[in-house]
Motif scaffolding. Structure first.
Motif, PDB file in Angstrom:
ATOM      1  N   THR A 117       0.828  -1.208   0.000  1.00 27.39           N
ATOM      2  CA  THR A 117       0.000   0.000   0.000  1.00 27.39           C
ATOM      3  C   THR A 117       0.860   1.255   0.000  1.00 27.39           C
ATOM      4  O   THR A 117       0.610   2.195  -0.751  1.00 27.39           O
ATOM      5  N   GLU A 118       1.889   1.278   0.847  1.00 25.59           N
ATOM      6  CA  GLU A 118       2.778   2.439   0.901  1.00 25.59           C
ATOM      7  C   GLU A 118       3.501   2.639  -0.435  1.00 25.59           C
ATOM      8  O   GLU A 118       3.627   3.763  -0.919  1.00 25.59           O
ATOM      9  N   GLY A 119       3.949   1.542  -1.022  1.00 27.08           N
ATOM     10  CA  GLY A 119       4.611   1.625  -2.323  1.00 27.08           C
ATOM     11  C   GLY A 119       3.697   2.203  -3.383  1.00 27.08           C
ATOM     12  O   GLY A 119       4.108   3.000  -4.223  1.00 27.08           O
ATOM     13  N   GLY A 120       2.425   1.803  -3.347  1.00 24.48           N
ATOM     14  CA  GLY A 120       1.451   2.334  -4.296  1.00 24.48           C
ATOM     15  C   GLY A 120       1.250   3.836  -4.119  1.00 24.48           C
ATOM     16  O   GLY A 120       1.160   4.584  -5.095  1.00 24.48           O
ATOM     17  N   MET A 121       1.191   4.280  -2.869  1.00 29.24           N
ATOM     18  CA  MET A 121       1.005   5.709  -2.610  1.00 29.24           C
ATOM     19  C   MET A 121       2.227   6.508  -3.072  1.00 29.24           C
ATOM     20  O   MET A 121       2.090   7.579  -3.659  1.00 29.24           O
ATOM     21  N   VAL A 122       3.428   5.994  -2.830  1.00 33.23           N
ATOM     22  CA  VAL A 122       4.639   6.678  -3.280  1.00 33.23           C
ATOM     23  C   VAL A 122       4.672   6.718  -4.803  1.00 33.23           C
ATOM     24  O   VAL A 122       5.003   7.747  -5.415  1.00 33.23           O
ATOM     25  N   GLY A 123       4.300   5.600  -5.438  1.00 29.63           N
ATOM     26  CA  GLY A 123       4.273   5.545  -6.903  1.00 29.63           C
ATOM     27  C   GLY A 123       3.323   6.573  -7.487  1.00 29.63           C
ATOM     28  O   GLY A 123       3.645   7.250  -8.472  1.00 29.63           O
ATOM     29  N   GLN A 124       2.146   6.701  -6.892  1.00 32.79           N
ATOM     30  CA  GLN A 124       1.185   7.702  -7.375  1.00 32.79           C
ATOM     31  C   GLN A 124       1.731   9.107  -7.211  1.00 32.79           C
ATOM     32  O   GLN A 124       1.569   9.954  -8.088  1.00 32.79           O
ATOM     33  N   ALA A 125       2.394   9.357  -6.102  1.00 33.72           N
ATOM     34  CA  ALA A 125       2.930  10.700  -5.855  1.00 33.72           C
ATOM     35  C   ALA A 125       4.009  11.054  -6.870  1.00 33.72           C
ATOM     36  O   ALA A 125       4.072  12.186  -7.352  1.00 33.72           O
ATOM     37  N   TYR A 126       4.848  10.098  -7.219  1.00 28.51           N
ATOM     38  CA  TYR A 126       5.941  10.383  -8.143  1.00 28.51           C
ATOM     39  C   TYR A 126       5.554  10.237  -9.607  1.00 28.51           C
ATOM     40  O   TYR A 126       6.296  10.672 -10.487  1.00 28.51           O
ATOM     41  N   ALA A 127       4.402   9.678  -9.889  1.00 29.92           N
ATOM     42  CA  ALA A 127       3.953   9.571 -11.283  1.00 29.92           C
ATOM     43  C   ALA A 127       3.786  10.959 -11.890  1.00 29.92           C
ATOM     44  O   ALA A 127       4.137  11.191 -13.048  1.00 29.92           O
ATOM     45  N   GLY A 128       3.275  11.896 -11.116  1.00 30.09           N
ATOM     46  CA  GLY A 128       3.100  13.260 -11.609  1.00 30.09           C
ATOM     47  C   GLY A 128       4.428  13.921 -11.956  1.00 30.09           C
ATOM     48  O   GLY A 128       4.549  14.612 -12.958  1.00 30.09           O
ATOM     49  N   ILE A 129       5.444  13.685 -11.143  1.00 34.00           N
ATOM     50  CA  ILE A 129       6.761  14.256 -11.415  1.00 34.00           C
ATOM     51  C   ILE A 129       7.324  13.674 -12.703  1.00 34.00           C
ATOM     52  O   ILE A 129       7.880  14.388 -13.534  1.00 34.00           O
ATOM     53  N   ALA A 130       7.146  12.364 -12.886  1.00 34.40           N
ATOM     54  CA  ALA A 130       7.634  11.717 -14.108  1.00 34.40           C
ATOM     55  C   ALA A 130       6.899  12.263 -15.329  1.00 34.40           C
ATOM     56  O   ALA A 130       7.512  12.521 -16.366  1.00 34.40           O
ATOM     57  N   LEU A 131       5.597  12.459 -15.214  1.00 34.43           N
ATOM     58  CA  LEU A 131       4.820  12.993 -16.332  1.00 34.43           C
ATOM     59  C   LEU A 131       5.242  14.426 -16.655  1.00 34.43           C
ATOM     60  O   LEU A 131       5.334  14.808 -17.823  1.00 34.43           O
ATOM     61  N   GLU A 132       5.500  15.224 -15.634  1.00 36.54           N
ATOM     62  CA  GLU A 132       5.937  16.609 -15.855  1.00 36.54           C
ATOM     63  C   GLU A 132       7.271  16.632 -16.596  1.00 36.54           C
ATOM     64  O   GLU A 132       7.460  17.391 -17.535  1.00 36.54           O
ATOM     65  N   HIS A 133       8.196  15.770 -16.185  1.00 36.39           N
ATOM     66  CA  HIS A 133       9.507  15.708 -16.835  1.00 36.39           C
ATOM     67  C   HIS A 133       9.355  15.287 -18.296  1.00 36.39           C
ATOM     68  O   HIS A 133       9.942  15.898 -19.190  1.00 36.39           O
ATOM     69  N   THR A 134       8.533  14.287 -18.550  1.00 35.46           N
ATOM     70  CA  THR A 134       8.303  13.811 -19.910  1.00 35.46           C
ATOM     71  C   THR A 134       7.637  14.893 -20.750  1.00 35.46           C
ATOM     72  O   THR A 134       8.008  15.122 -21.903  1.00 35.46           O
ATOM     73  N   ALA A 135       6.639  15.564 -20.175  1.00 33.94           N
ATOM     74  CA  ALA A 135       5.929  16.617 -20.907  1.00 33.94           C
ATOM     75  C   ALA A 135       6.865  17.776 -21.239  1.00 33.94           C
ATOM     76  O   ALA A 135       6.814  18.322 -22.344  1.00 33.94           O
ATOM     77  N   LEU A 136       7.725  18.150 -20.313  1.00 31.74           N
ATOM     78  CA  LEU A 136       8.659  19.253 -20.559  1.00 31.74           C
ATOM     79  C   LEU A 136       9.617  18.897 -21.694  1.00 31.74           C
ATOM     80  O   LEU A 136       9.878  19.721 -22.572  1.00 31.74           O
ATOM     81  N   ALA A 137      10.103  17.670 -21.695  1.00 28.02           N
ATOM     82  CA  ALA A 137      10.995  17.234 -22.776  1.00 28.02           C
ATOM     83  C   ALA A 137      10.259  17.253 -24.110  1.00 28.02           C
ATOM     84  O   ALA A 137      10.794  17.680 -25.133  1.00 28.02           O
ATOM     85  N   ARG A 138       9.011  16.827 -24.119  1.00 28.14           N
ATOM     86  CA  ARG A 138       8.218  16.800 -25.357  1.00 28.14           C
ATOM     87  C   ARG A 138       7.920  18.217 -25.842  1.00 28.14           C
ATOM     88  O   ARG A 138       7.977  18.489 -27.042  1.00 28.14           O
ATOM     89  N   VAL A 139       7.596  19.125 -24.938  1.00 26.56           N
ATOM     90  CA  VAL A 139       7.322  20.514 -25.315  1.00 26.56           C
ATOM     91  C   VAL A 139       8.558  21.135 -25.954  1.00 26.56           C
ATOM     92  O   VAL A 139       8.469  21.805 -26.988  1.00 26.56           O
ATOM     93  N   THR A 140       9.728  20.893 -25.368  1.00 29.01           N
ATOM     94  CA  THR A 140      10.976  21.423 -25.929  1.00 29.01           C
ATOM     95  C   THR A 140      11.198  20.869 -27.328  1.00 29.01           C
ATOM     96  O   THR A 140      11.553  21.603 -28.255  1.00 29.01           O
ATOM     97  N   GLU A 141      10.957  19.565 -27.500  1.00 31.15           N
ATOM     98  CA  GLU A 141      11.114  18.925 -28.808  1.00 31.15           C
ATOM     99  C   GLU A 141      10.140  19.521 -29.827  1.00 31.15           C
ATOM    100  O   GLU A 141      10.517  19.824 -30.962  1.00 31.15           O
TER     101      GLU A 141
END
Length: 186
Positions: A117-141
């Motif tokens: 359960t804790e791992g799932g909550m941490v994963g959800q919290a960091y999914a947004g950070i990963a998406l932001e990083h991916t989106a920023l790279a895509r916007v630059t491209e």
């Protein structure tokens, strides 16, 4: 900060109000966030990249960089800007999944054990950070691709204008120009 209008009054390095800098959308924040995001994504936060990312004109970008440097919020290194409050170098990260559903997260010297359960909550919290990083790279491209397409379009427009000028001098060029315009429409 004025609560009624959500505007910001910027001050110069000497602490005096920066006249004309009361704005509904704080460009100072836009420039700082662009610098921070580019830096975190491993990109070089140059004034041109900041300009492309924010859409602000270069004069405004230069002014906001000057204010941020004056307030000690960023520093300049070889015409690239970095947030002053930086974290240390990245540490090694390892995740181990155990057969009983628990996970072990190792960050440098620190070890944390998670239940499923804790791992799932941490994963959800960091999914947004990963998406932001991916989106920023895509916007630059995409911005780089858009600039290439704009350059191609301008080159074609110059060729068409040159053909129009030649058409006035040579009636045979009119047929070529009409054919080119017909291809562009189709």
């Amino acid at each position: 900060m004025n609560q009624a209008t959500n505007s910001t009054i910027h001050k110069t390095a000497g602490g005096n109000p920066d006249t004309g800098a009361v704005e509904a959308v704080p460009t100072l924040t836009q420039v700082y966030e662009a610098i921070r995001q580019l830096h975190e994504a491993g990109e070089e936060p140059t004034r041109d990249r900041i300009h492309k990312m924010t859409g602000l004109n270069l004069t405004t970008v230069d002014d906001r960089i000057k204010v941020l440097r004056g307030e000690g919020m960023i520093s300049a290194v070889k015409q690239c800007y970095r947030p002053v409050h930086q974290h240390g170098p990245a540490r090694a990260v390892t995740v181990t999944h155990l057969t009983d559903g628990r996970s072990i997260l190792e960050i440098g010297e620190h070890v944390v054990h998670f239940s499923r359960t804790e791992g799932g909550m941490v994963g959800q919290a960091y999914a947004g950070i990963a998406l932001e990083h991916t989106a920023l790279a895509r916007v630059t491209e995409l911005q780089d691709q858009l600039l290439e397409e704009v350059a191609k379009r301008r080159a074609l427009e110059r060729k068409v204008e040159a053909l129009k000028v030649q058409r006035k001098g040579d009636s045979r060029q009119g047929d070529l120009l009409s054919a080119l315009q017909g291809d562009a429409v189709a």
